[in-house]
Design a protein around this motif. Structure first.
Motif, PDB file in Angstrom:
ATOM      1  N   ASP A   1       0.742  -1.124  -0.112  1.00 30.42           N
ATOM      2  CA  ASP A   1       0.235   0.182  -0.067  1.00 30.42           C
ATOM      3  C   ASP A   1       0.802   1.083   0.071  1.00 30.42           C
ATOM      4  OD1 ASP A   1      -2.921  -1.047   0.528  1.00 30.42           O
ATOM      5  OD2 ASP A   1      -1.781  -2.140   1.812  1.00 30.42           O
TER       6      ASP A   1
ATOM      7  N   ILE B   1       0.188   5.048   1.312  1.00 26.84           N
ATOM      8  CA  ILE B   1      -0.847   6.289   1.906  1.00 26.84           C
ATOM      9  C   ILE B   1      -0.475   7.546   1.625  1.00 26.84           C
ATOM     10  CG2 ILE B   1      -1.944   6.485   4.072  1.00 26.84           C
ATOM     11  CD1 ILE B   1      -2.466   3.736   2.859  1.00 26.84           C
TER      12      ILE B   1
ATOM     13  N   ASN C   1      -5.401   6.168   1.098  1.00 23.99           N
ATOM     14  CA  ASN C   1      -4.908   4.992   0.322  1.00 23.99           C
ATOM     15  C   ASN C   1      -5.049   5.015  -1.310  1.00 23.99           C
ATOM     16  OD1 ASN C   1      -4.235   2.084  -0.685  1.00 23.99           O
ATOM     17  ND2 ASN C   1      -4.604   1.419   1.341  1.00 23.99           N
TER      18      ASN C   1
END
Length: 481
Positions: free
Chosen positions: A319, A321, A326
């Motif tokens: 991921d 961020i 996100n």
């Protein structure tokens, strides 16, 4: 071997001469390096020396260009000239038409009519000296910018020309790859090749340069042995970039602290282009107000990493961020309010008819009011207010680079990412761009710069992230160094 005799050239539909009264000898077995500000006429000089202006362009020409005393205009075609002169353009990708690296180089060898066994031997040799063996089956169009430059050089070397004209052949190369090219060209010069080199990396090439030429506004402002030319301090600032003191340009109270919020969080990020793993299990954090330099060899994953910050790419695994959002679920428009990306080639960003319209497009997309005042402020920030009504592609390379920055800062993202922002710029222009970025940091922006220039990393950034083969090799704080 090649000589310009009081040569001038003006492009069609323009009134200002791109070259004005140039006289320049390029003697057999010698290396002439030409440098100078963007817009000085360096690429036009390449086109003139290669015969391309005479055979492919209109415009007004005065004076002569000769090869071994023969006027270049008497050659029947560029194909005939190509038997003597090989040229590598600054836009390497524009020279590539085949589906693999091997085919690009093979096409040049086959053009020479060599026997199959000789072609095979030459192919292996050229692949080896340009460090392309591991990339031979890759598509040239999917390579990094620096890798593309090596492919273009390899294809030109395959032609076996006596004269090589190279327009910024290392502009997108890292330090290691640049040294490889220097070694290749030094060996070719030792074999008797004649080299005309357009470059801003004088310090890398100084041992092989016989004559240093500084071009400004179409005129030769200095020419001679490098040591003599660089005695002039004004000329030296053009040729040799100086980034000293930029990190110390701090506002009262300083910039970020360790308590500043995290604005970029990368969690176990991996990304693959098809079967090729470009990033593998990267985790890092960047705080508000940091000035971060991301360094590493070509193909190490630097550009792939930052393209995840505004969702130009989405993670294969892991991921990213951005300020709590996100990127897997945030829209590109949402991320554009937080992250602005300036591409390595600023021309990829431009399509409008005026500088003002170019900046205004992004503001309208994000529905940002008071566009006129914002545009003027952004242009003033990058010292381009006087170009407001001009066609963007009329600007010099350095001015186009600053316009690309203005397009981003007008949208007021808190995070500004720049991919090689000093590529193709002379020493003065490069320092100006880095001072602009330092001022943006001092205003509260987070600045992330991809660079091959170790001087920029050492003198401008607070932190250096080094990448290798898709991973973070080191992450070092350098504030106060």
């Amino acid at each position: 071997m090649i000589e310009l005799h009081n040569f001038s050239y003006t492009y069609p539909h323009t009134v200002q001469a791109a070259l004005n009264g140039l006289s320049l000898p390029l003697e057999k077995g010698r290396c002439v390096m030409v440098t100078g500000p963007s817009g000085a006429g360096k690429t036009t000089l390449c086109l003139a020396a290669a015969g391309i202006l005479h055979h492919e362009y209109g415009g007004k020409k005065d004076g002569r260009v000769t090869i071994d005393g023969n006027d270049i205009a008497t050659y029947a075609s560029l194909s005939e000239l190509a038997k003597t002169i090989g040229i590598v353009f600054d836009d390497a990708e524009a020279q590539m038409i085949f589906t693999t690296v091997e085919e690009e180089i093979l096409s040049a060898l086959e053009y020479r009519g060599l026997e199959a066994k000789v072609i095979e031997e030459r192919l292996a040799s050229i692949m080896a000296i340009t460090y392309l063996t591991d990339l031979m089956n890759r598509s040239p169009h999917h390579l990094s910018g620096g890798q593309k430059q090596r492919v273009a050089l390899a294809a030109t070397l395959a032609l076996g020309n006596d004269v090589l004209i190279l327009d910024e052949p290392t502009s997108e190369l890292d330090e290691h790859a640049t040294r490889r090219i220097v070694d290749i060209l030094t060996a070719l010069k030792a074999q008797g090749k004649t080299i005309l080199l357009i470059e801003h990396k004088y310090q890398h090439f100084r041992e092989m340069v016989d004559t240093l030429v500084v071009l400004e506004l179409g005129h030769i402002s200095a020419m001679g042995s490098p040591d003599d030319v660089l005695l002039d301090e004004r000329i030296r600032r053009i040729v040799v970039p100086d980034f000293s003191g930029i990190r110390e340009m701090q506002p009262a109270g300083g910039a970020k602290t360790d308590e500043s919020p995290v604005v970029v969080a990368v969690r176990h990020l991996s990304y693959a282009y098809g079967d090729t793993l470009a990033l593998q299990d990267i985790s890092l954090e960047i705080r508000a107000g940091e000035f971060v330099a991301i360094v590493g060899e070509n193909g190490s994953g630097k550009t792939t990493l930052v393209k995840h910050f505004n969702r130009l790419l989405s993670p294969t695994n892991g991921d990213v961020i951005i300020k709590g959002k996100n990127t897997r679920t945030a829209t590109i428009t949402e991320l554009a309010r937080d992250v602005g990306l300036v591409f390595q080639n600023p021309d990829h960003m431009f399509f409008a008819d005026t500088v003002k319209d170019e900046i205004e497009f992004g503001l309208k997309n994000l529905k940002i009011p008071d566009g006129g005042q914002i545009i003027d402020t952004a242009l003033r920030e990058v010292r381009l207010l006087h170009t407001k009504d001009l066609y963007p592609r009329w600007l010099s390379r350095g001015e186009r680079q600053r316009l690309a920055i203005a397009c981003v800062i007008a949208m007021s993202p808190s995070i500004i990412v720049l991919d090689e922002p000093t590529t193709g710029l002379d020493g003065n222009e490069a320092r100006l761009v880095m001072e602009i970025l330092k001022n943006l940091q001092n205003e509260g922006h987070t600045v992330i710069v991809i660079t091959h220039n170790k001087e920029i990393a050492q003198h401008c950034a607070d932190r250096i992230i080094t990448m290798e083969k898709g991973s973070v090799l080191s992450d070092t704080q350098v504030r106060g160094v």
